[in-house]
Design a protein around this motif. Structure first.
Motif, mmCIF file in Angstrom:
data_model
loop_
_atom_site.group_PDB
_atom_site.id
_atom_site.type_symbol
_atom_site.label_atom_id
_atom_site.label_comp_id
_atom_site.label_asym_id
_atom_site.label_seq_id
_atom_site.Cartn_x
_atom_site.Cartn_y
_atom_site.Cartn_z
ATOM 1 N N CYS A 173 -1.810 -6.364 -3.483
ATOM 2 C CA CYS A 173 -0.561 -7.020 -3.049
ATOM 3 C C CYS A 173 -0.750 -8.313 -2.375
ATOM 4 O O CYS A 173 0.363 -9.090 -1.740
ATOM 5 N N LYS A 174 -1.867 -8.630 -1.882
ATOM 6 C CA LYS A 174 -2.267 -10.050 -1.299
ATOM 7 C C LYS A 174 -1.967 -10.075 0.060
ATOM 8 O O LYS A 174 -1.749 -11.108 0.615
ATOM 9 N N THR A 175 -1.514 -9.003 0.682
ATOM 10 C CA THR A 175 -1.206 -8.979 2.084
ATOM 11 C C THR A 175 -2.529 -8.950 2.840
ATOM 12 O O THR A 175 -3.438 -8.549 2.435
ATOM 13 N N CYS B 98 -4.716 -1.914 3.857
ATOM 14 C CA CYS B 98 -3.642 -2.719 3.744
ATOM 15 C C CYS B 98 -2.433 -1.887 4.156
ATOM 16 O O CYS B 98 -2.022 -0.968 3.291
ATOM 17 N N LYS C 239 0.669 -2.535 3.439
ATOM 18 C CA LYS C 239 2.044 -2.656 2.740
ATOM 19 C C LYS C 239 1.393 -1.527 1.580
ATOM 20 O O LYS C 239 2.356 -0.596 1.079
ATOM 21 N N CYS C 240 0.645 -1.588 0.769
ATOM 22 C CA CYS C 240 0.203 -0.723 -0.352
ATOM 23 C C CYS C 240 -0.761 0.459 -0.040
ATOM 24 O O CYS C 240 -0.874 1.380 -0.889
ATOM 25 N N HIS D 261 -8.577 -5.341 -10.579
ATOM 26 C CA HIS D 261 -8.146 -5.999 -9.513
ATOM 27 C C HIS D 261 -9.380 -6.812 -9.285
ATOM 28 O O HIS D 261 -10.615 -6.526 -9.703
#
Ligand SMILES: [Zn+2]
Length: 137
Positions: free
Chosen positions: A6-8, A23, A25-26, A68
């Protein structure tokens, strides 16, 4: 380091002197290959047969999941199956930079692992147990 999914920007997590990138976020986790070696050393698995290069040899091109890119070298990572009972798929850098566990994969893997506790511990199992400790699932 940015999450490959997610590129966070990921955060550093430290447990038992081993660092992971996480991460928020994910919920994915990046395991640097140096940290993986450190973990095996700690667990006296120095002579175990599992190394990053062995894992790279297990890359299965036929696994149809989304690919990925490695957060370090930006090359497309390969997919491998790990764990005895669970057919969990994780990503591995083809240059040996490290391993990537998707958030969902990780939880699934740890849950399966805790069900098979009577099984003889192998190196893969040790990694999974370690991650279970880190996230206290
Ligand atoms: Zn890489």
């Amino acid at each position: 380091m940015l999450c490959p999914v997610c590129k966070t920007d990921m955060i550093d997590l430290e447990h038992d002197k081993i660092e992971l990138d996480y991460c928020v976020k994910c919920k994915g986790v990046w395991f640097d290959s140096n940290e993986l070696e450190l973990l095996f050393e700690k667990m006296n698995l120095k002579n175990c047969s599992l190394s990053i290069s062995d894992l790279i040899n297990k890359i299965d091109e036929k696994i149809p999941e989304n690919k990925h890119k490695c957060p370090l070298c930006k090359k497309t990572m390969g997919k491998i199956k790990i764990g005895d009972s669970s057919q969990t798929v994780i990503d591995i850098c083809i240059n040996g930079d490290g391993l990537w566990f998707d958030g969902g994969e990780l939880i699934q893997l740890i849950k399966h692992a805790s069900q098979d506790i009577q099984q003889e511990s192998n190196a893969e199992q040790q990694v999974i147990n370690f991650l279970g400790e880190v996230f206290r699932i």
